[in-house]
Design an enzyme around this catalytic site. Structure first.
Site, short mmCIF file in Angstrom:
data_model
loop_
_atom_site.label_atom_id
_atom_site.label_comp_id
_atom_site.label_asym_id
_atom_site.label_seq_id
_atom_site.Cartn_x
_atom_site.Cartn_y
_atom_site.Cartn_z
N PHE A 25 0.84 -1.21 0.00
CA PHE A 25 0.00 0.00 0.00
C PHE A 25 0.88 1.26 0.00
CE2 PHE A 25 -2.09 2.76 3.44
CZ PHE A 25 -2.68 3.61 2.52
N ASN A 46 8.40 -9.47 -1.70
CA ASN A 46 8.13 -10.90 -1.85
C ASN A 46 6.64 -11.18 -2.04
OD1 ASN A 46 7.05 -10.52 0.66
ND2 ASN A 46 8.14 -12.20 1.67
N TYR A 76 22.18 -7.75 -2.66
CA TYR A 76 23.38 -7.04 -3.13
C TYR A 76 23.01 -6.18 -4.32
CZ TYR A 76 25.73 -10.15 0.06
OH TYR A 76 26.10 -10.81 1.20
N ASN A 111 19.77 -7.01 7.26
CA ASN A 111 20.20 -7.13 5.87
C ASN A 111 20.22 -5.79 5.15
OD1 ASN A 111 20.68 -9.92 5.88
ND2 ASN A 111 18.51 -10.37 5.59
N GLY A 114 23.00 -3.67 6.51
CA GLY A 114 24.27 -4.18 5.98
C GLY A 114 24.51 -3.67 4.57
N LYS A 117 25.36 0.01 4.74
CA LYS A 117 26.73 0.18 5.23
C LYS A 117 27.74 -0.10 4.11
CE LYS A 117 29.85 -2.12 8.40
NZ LYS A 117 30.04 -3.52 8.79
N TYR A 157 4.87 -7.82 15.96
CA TYR A 157 4.99 -6.58 15.19
C TYR A 157 5.65 -5.48 16.04
CZ TYR A 157 3.45 -2.72 12.16
OH TYR A 157 3.39 -1.60 11.33
N HIS A 193 -5.35 -2.96 1.17
CA HIS A 193 -5.91 -4.26 0.82
C HIS A 193 -7.30 -4.40 1.46
CE1 HIS A 193 -6.41 -8.49 0.19
NE2 HIS A 193 -5.30 -8.52 -0.53
N ARG A 198 -7.89 -3.99 8.60
CA ARG A 198 -7.72 -2.68 9.24
C ARG A 198 -9.06 -1.96 9.25
NH1 ARG A 198 -1.71 -0.67 7.21
NH2 ARG A 198 -2.03 -1.89 5.33
P1 NAD Z 1 1.52 -3.55 3.21
O1 NAD Z 1 1.27 -4.87 3.84
O2 NAD Z 1 0.57 -3.06 2.18
O3 NAD Z 1 2.98 -3.49 2.59
C1 NAD Z 1 4.06 -4.23 3.06
C2 NAD Z 1 4.84 -4.76 1.87
O4 NAD Z 1 5.97 -5.49 2.34
C3 NAD Z 1 4.01 -5.72 1.01
O5 NAD Z 1 4.16 -5.41 -0.34
C4 NAD Z 1 4.61 -7.08 1.34
O6 NAD Z 1 4.47 -8.02 0.30
C5 NAD Z 1 6.05 -6.71 1.62
N1 NAD Z 1 6.76 -7.68 2.46
C6 NAD Z 1 6.33 -8.24 3.61
N2 NAD Z 1 7.27 -9.07 4.09
C7 NAD Z 1 8.32 -9.01 3.22
C8 NAD Z 1 9.60 -9.64 3.17
N3 NAD Z 1 9.98 -10.51 4.11
N4 NAD Z 1 10.41 -9.34 2.14
C9 NAD Z 1 10.02 -8.47 1.16
N5 NAD Z 1 8.83 -7.86 1.16
C10 NAD Z 1 7.99 -8.13 2.19
O7 NAD Z 1 1.63 -2.49 4.40
P2 NAD Z 1 1.77 -0.92 4.37
O8 NAD Z 1 0.61 -0.34 5.07
O9 NAD Z 1 2.11 -0.45 3.01
O10 NAD Z 1 3.03 -0.70 5.34
C11 NAD Z 1 4.33 -0.47 4.83
C12 NAD Z 1 5.30 -0.24 5.99
O11 NAD Z 1 4.87 0.89 6.76
C13 NAD Z 1 5.40 -1.42 6.96
O12 NAD Z 1 6.72 -1.56 7.35
C14 NAD Z 1 4.54 -0.97 8.12
O13 NAD Z 1 4.97 -1.56 9.33
C15 NAD Z 1 4.74 0.53 8.12
N6 NAD Z 1 3.61 1.22 8.74
C16 NAD Z 1 2.42 1.33 8.08
C17 NAD Z 1 1.35 1.95 8.71
C18 NAD Z 1 0.01 2.12 8.03
O14 NAD Z 1 -0.92 2.65 8.67
N7 NAD Z 1 -0.16 1.76 6.79
C19 NAD Z 1 1.50 2.44 10.02
C20 NAD Z 1 2.72 2.28 10.65
C21 NAD Z 1 3.78 1.68 10.00
N1 UDP Z 2 -11.43 -2.00 14.66
C1 UDP Z 2 -12.83 -2.10 14.74
N2 UDP Z 2 -13.46 -2.81 13.77
C2 UDP Z 2 -12.83 -3.39 12.74
C3 UDP Z 2 -11.41 -3.28 12.64
C4 UDP Z 2 -10.75 -2.57 13.63
O1 UDP Z 2 -13.46 -1.58 15.66
O2 UDP Z 2 -13.50 -4.01 11.89
C5 UDP Z 2 -10.73 -1.22 15.68
C6 UDP Z 2 -9.55 -1.95 16.34
O3 UDP Z 2 -9.97 -2.73 17.43
C7 UDP Z 2 -8.67 -0.78 16.74
C8 UDP Z 2 -8.94 0.28 15.67
O4 UDP Z 2 -10.16 -0.10 15.04
O5 UDP Z 2 -9.10 -0.27 17.99
C9 UDP Z 2 -7.84 0.36 14.62
O6 UDP Z 2 -7.58 -0.95 14.15
P1 UDP Z 2 -6.56 -1.27 12.98
O7 UDP Z 2 -6.47 -2.76 12.87
O8 UDP Z 2 -6.95 -0.52 11.75
O9 UDP Z 2 -5.17 -0.64 13.43
P2 UDP Z 2 -4.33 -0.61 14.80
O10 UDP Z 2 -5.10 -1.26 15.90
O11 UDP Z 2 -3.09 -1.34 14.45
O12 UDP Z 2 -4.17 0.83 15.02
#
Ligand code: NAD
Ligand code: UDP
Length: 336
Positions: A25, A46, A76, A111, A114, A117, A157, A193, A198
């Site tokens: 995303f 992946n 690399y 990784n 690394g 670096k 997480y 997704h 979420r």
């Molecule tokens: P997402 O699940 O849509 O994207 C994560 C991506 O990482 C996916 O494309 C997945 O295939 C890839 N991935 C997962 N494991 C992998 C691996 N071992 N090797 C290579 N690729 C891998 O999630 P997102 O919302 O786009 O989040 C992206 C980053 O931002 C994450 O690190 C997440 O922890 C961080 N983040 C997102 C939010 C949010 O609200 N969206 C909040 C806090 C932190």
């Molecule tokens: N939540 C909810 N209904 C849903 C999905 C999530 O009430 O169908 C609540 C969840 O319990 C949390 C908040 O919404 O308090 C945000 O959840 P999310 O999974 O989006 O993110 P995070 O908890 O990681 O902030």
């Protein structure tokens, strides 16, 4: 592309940028904006939770490259910057295979650090507000150490991301790797997704289908929702900031809403006939979350611009058009 600066030093304006998790995303929006800014983008993913659909429109771009790679294995490549986003982000996804989630955060950080670096690259970690756990300080500032449960269901997480931050700071202190750590708060927008569990995606999908809106607990817990374009602007500003600004820096929208308020807004904007249905609160679900973004405001001149109503309208339009097109037939498959 290079520019000679006034002092004779050479500034690379087209940088080679690695985005891990680039098919997810946030990653797909970041790749798009980096290309728009004239950079050469290498996306490594992946496809665990990401999808080729998210980046299919970039595949013909001459400065975009995609590699299938799992960050728990070394990589690399020669790059100038690394945005390390690879990691499943929604509770449903990261709890599906918690051991892999920890490995992705910890081995992935080792990784990618690394790599940074070895080639002298700047590296930015997509950390999270989850490092604050169920916070006892409100709103959360970067100097708050957090309140996490190291053995709970969210620990794979939260603690994985905390350990990744530790690694970033240790590589910086021990090896002088130029790091940047962003603590991202709940972000939403097109290309989330639909089945990631979420709250924003769940509520919109439920509302569009006139199904019950599932409120966990009594819905009085709070979150602060940042629209994706604001967040990407913040990540890019942090990467471009002076080398000394290593963070952590909170990036998120400081307007706080209860989950019940979010449900009401989604019902209003979709014109849905959905009713509220109360469900048990998941374990360790944080009661309240709201970023203090004073640091991002002063150091990056960054502020979120898109209010929730406007961002939700765009996100609803995206989900609606995907449903209409019969999109997401692949849900439950490999994500490709
Ligand atoms: P997402 O699940 O849509 O994207 C994560 C991506 O990482 C996916 O494309 C997945 O295939 C890839 N991935 C997962 N494991 C992998 C691996 N071992 N090797 C290579 N690729 C891998 O999630 P997102 O919302 O786009 O989040 C992206 C980053 O931002 C994450 O690190 C997440 O922890 C961080 N983040 C997102 C939010 C949010 O609200 N969206 C909040 C806090 C932190
Ligand atoms: N939540 C909810 N209904 C849903 C999905 C999530 O009430 O169908 C609540 C969840 O319990 C949390 C908040 O919404 O308090 C945000 O959840 P999310 O999974 O989006 O993110 P995070 O908890 O990681 O902030």
């Amino acid at each position: 592309m290079t520019t000679i600066q006034g002092d004779g030093s050479v500034l690379k304006t087209r940088r080679r940028v690695l985005v891990t998790g680039g098919a997810g995303f946030l990653g797909s929006h970041l790749c798009e904006q980096l290309l728009a800014a004239g950079h050469d983008v290498l996306c490594a993913d992946n496809f665990y939770t990401g999808s080729k659909d998210n980046i299919s429109h970039l595949l013909d771009h001459r400065f975009f490259e995609l590699i299938r790679h799992d960050v728990t294995f070394p990589l690399y490549v020669e790059v100038d910057e690394v945005f390390n986003l690879a990691c499943p982000a929604s509770p449903v996804h990261y709890q599906h295979n918690p051991v892999q989630t920890v490995k992705t955060s910890v081995h992935g950080a080792i990784n990618m650090l690394g790599l940074a670096k070895r080639v002298g690259a700047r590296i930015l970690q997509a950390s999270t507000s989850e490092v604050y756990g169920d916070p006892e300080v409100h709103p959360q500032r970067e100097d708050y150490w957090g309140h996490t449960n190291p053995i709970g269901l969210r620990a794979c997480y939260d603690e994985g991301k905390r350990c990744a931050e530790t690694l970033f700071f240790d590589y910086h202190r021990q090896h002088q790797v130029p790091i940047k750590v962003a603590r991202i708060f709940n972000t939403y927008g097109p290309r989330m997704h639909p089945n990631d569990g979420r709250v924003v995606s769940n509520f919109i999908m439920q509302a569009l289908r006139n199904e019950d809106i599932t409120l966990y607990g009594d819905g009085s817990q709070t979150r602060s929702f940042c629209f994706v374009s604001d967040l990407i602007r913040g990540l890019m500003a942090l990467m471009e900031s002076p080398r000394e600004l290593i963070g952590p820096v909170n990036l998120g929208n400081p307007h706080e809403f209860t989950i019940r308020e979010l449900a009401a807004l989604v019902i209003e904007l979709t014109g849905s006939r959905s009713k509220l249905a109360y469900r048990p609160l998941p374990s360790d679900d944080p009661r309240q979350r709201c970023p203090d973004i004073s640091l991002a405001r002063s150091a990056l001149n960054w502020d979120p611009l898109i209010p929730l109503r406007e961002g939700l309208t765009q996100t609803i339009a995206y989900f609606d058009s995907m449903l209409g097109k019969g999109g997401w037939a692949r849900i439950g498959n490999t994500g490709e």
